[in-house]
Design an enzyme around this catalytic site. Structure first.
Site, PDB file in Angstrom:
ATOM      1  N   GLU A   1     -60.226   2.431  21.503  1.00 63.81           N
ATOM      2  CA  GLU A   1     -60.043   2.079  20.085  1.00 63.81           C
ATOM      3  C   GLU A   1     -60.518   0.654  19.813  1.00 63.81           C
ATOM      4  O   GLU A   1     -61.206   0.390  18.823  1.00 63.81           O
ATOM      5  CB  GLU A   1     -58.562   2.183  19.687  1.00 63.81           C
ATOM      6  CG  GLU A   1     -57.977   3.567  19.835  1.00 63.81           C
ATOM      7  CD  GLU A   1     -57.336   3.809  21.199  1.00 63.81           C
ATOM      8  OE1 GLU A   1     -57.910   3.357  22.223  1.00 63.81           O
ATOM      9  OE2 GLU A   1     -56.285   4.437  21.236  1.00 63.81           O
TER      10      GLU A   1
ATOM     11  N   GLU B   1     -62.985   0.469  32.115  1.00 67.18           N
ATOM     12  CA  GLU B   1     -62.070  -0.097  33.105  1.00 67.18           C
ATOM     13  C   GLU B   1     -62.793  -1.108  33.988  1.00 67.18           C
ATOM     14  O   GLU B   1     -64.012  -1.286  33.901  1.00 67.18           O
ATOM     15  CB  GLU B   1     -61.451   1.049  33.925  1.00 67.18           C
ATOM     16  CG  GLU B   1     -60.644   1.976  33.019  1.00 67.18           C
ATOM     17  CD  GLU B   1     -59.874   3.052  33.751  1.00 67.18           C
ATOM     18  OE1 GLU B   1     -60.131   3.300  34.950  1.00 67.18           O
ATOM     19  OE2 GLU B   1     -58.990   3.654  33.101  1.00 67.18           O
TER      20      GLU B   1
ATOM     21  N   CYS C   1     -52.308   2.715  21.945  1.00 66.24           N
ATOM     22  CA  CYS C   1     -51.342   1.772  22.521  1.00 66.24           C
ATOM     23  C   CYS C   1     -51.010   0.680  21.500  1.00 66.24           C
ATOM     24  O   CYS C   1     -51.677   0.528  20.467  1.00 66.24           O
ATOM     25  CB  CYS C   1     -51.907   1.159  23.806  1.00 66.24           C
ATOM     26  SG  CYS C   1     -53.103  -0.155  23.558  1.00 66.24           S
TER      27      CYS C   1
ATOM     28  N   CYS D   1     -59.474  -0.698  25.894  1.00 65.33           N
ATOM     29  CA  CYS D   1     -59.250   0.653  25.374  1.00 65.33           C
ATOM     30  C   CYS D   1     -60.393   1.087  24.457  1.00 65.33           C
ATOM     31  O   CYS D   1     -61.091   0.250  23.862  1.00 65.33           O
ATOM     32  CB  CYS D   1     -57.968   0.697  24.558  1.00 65.33           C
ATOM     33  SG  CYS D   1     -56.451   0.482  25.492  1.00 65.33           S
TER      34      CYS D   1
ATOM     35  N   CYS E   1     -53.810  -1.820  20.582  1.00 63.48           N
ATOM     36  CA  CYS E   1     -54.838  -1.237  19.706  1.00 63.48           C
ATOM     37  C   CYS E   1     -54.320  -1.068  18.284  1.00 63.48           C
ATOM     38  O   CYS E   1     -55.065  -1.261  17.320  1.00 63.48           O
ATOM     39  CB  CYS E   1     -55.320   0.094  20.270  1.00 63.48           C
ATOM     40  SG  CYS E   1     -56.345  -0.132  21.733  1.00 63.48           S
TER      41      CYS E   1
HETATM   42  N1  THU Z   1     -56.467   3.833  26.951  1.00 66.50           N
HETATM   43  C1  THU Z   1     -57.230   3.833  25.824  1.00 66.50           C
HETATM   44  O1  THU Z   1     -58.459   3.825  25.890  1.00 66.50           O
HETATM   45  N2  THU Z   1     -56.582   3.832  24.632  1.00 66.50           N
HETATM   46  C2  THU Z   1     -55.227   3.806  24.457  1.00 66.50           C
HETATM   47  O2  THU Z   1     -54.740   3.702  23.345  1.00 66.50           O
HETATM   48  C3  THU Z   1     -54.360   3.939  25.626  1.00 66.50           C
HETATM   49  C4  THU Z   1     -55.019   3.828  26.953  1.00 66.50           C
HETATM   50  C5  THU Z   1     -57.152   3.809  28.257  1.00 66.50           C
HETATM   51  C6  THU Z   1     -56.986   2.529  29.019  1.00 66.50           C
HETATM   52  C7  THU Z   1     -57.169   2.996  30.435  1.00 66.50           C
HETATM   53  O3  THU Z   1     -58.558   2.983  30.755  1.00 66.50           O
HETATM   54  C8  THU Z   1     -56.690   4.428  30.434  1.00 66.50           C
HETATM   55  O4  THU Z   1     -56.645   4.833  29.073  1.00 66.50           O
HETATM   56  C9  THU Z   1     -55.325   4.631  31.053  1.00 66.50           C
HETATM   57  O5  THU Z   1     -54.396   3.791  30.495  1.00 66.50           O
END
Ligand code: THU
Length: 128
Positions: free
Chosen positions: A53, A42, A84, A51, A87
């Protein structure tokens, strides 16, 4: 796929998620048999978050891999998280047929093909 689950779980320990506190780890299995890890990273400028992935896919590509056969995603707690939309599209570029395995501490794992997660998708072949 226990090895891939453990790899994704270990990657989740590295997550940098001070804003959401949602720690995600991903492990992609390349055609070579190698496993590449990613965690979510983040940023204080929230929209720059990446993310887990996509981070794992980019690690694999940077190591020279171009075909991915599976992706495991691990989140702590009692429910799995599905990848998501962004990804899913990035995974599709390197593995239209890949298996996606979603794990948490205690929920039943969810196993899907990428085709199920992203039907009728756009990909490299679409460019002709
Ligand atoms: N996040 C992922 O790492 N992968 C996903 O497929 C969905 C969301 C992370 C992004 C963010 O740091 C946190 O989860 C909340 O959305």
């Amino acid at each position: 796929m226990e090895k891939l689950r453990l790899a994704a779980q270990s990657a989740s320990e590295k997550a940098y998620a001070p804003y959401s506190e949602f720690h995600v780890g991903a492990a992609v299995l390349a055609e070579s048999g190698e496993i590449f890890l990613g965690c979510n990273v983040e940023n204080a400028s929230y929209g720059l978050t990446i993310c887990a992935e996509r981070n794992a896919v980019f690690q694999a590509v940077a190591a020279g891999q171009r075909r991915l056969v599976a992706c495991a995603i691990f989140v702590k707690g009692n429910r799995v998280a599905m990848p998501c939309g962004a990804c899913r599209q990035v995974l599709r570029e390197f593995g239209a047929e890949m298996e996606v395995l979603c794990f948490s501490d205690s929920a039943e794992p969810v196993r899907r093909s990428l085709g199920e997660l992203l039907p009728e998708s756009f990909g490299p072949e679409s460019l002709g």
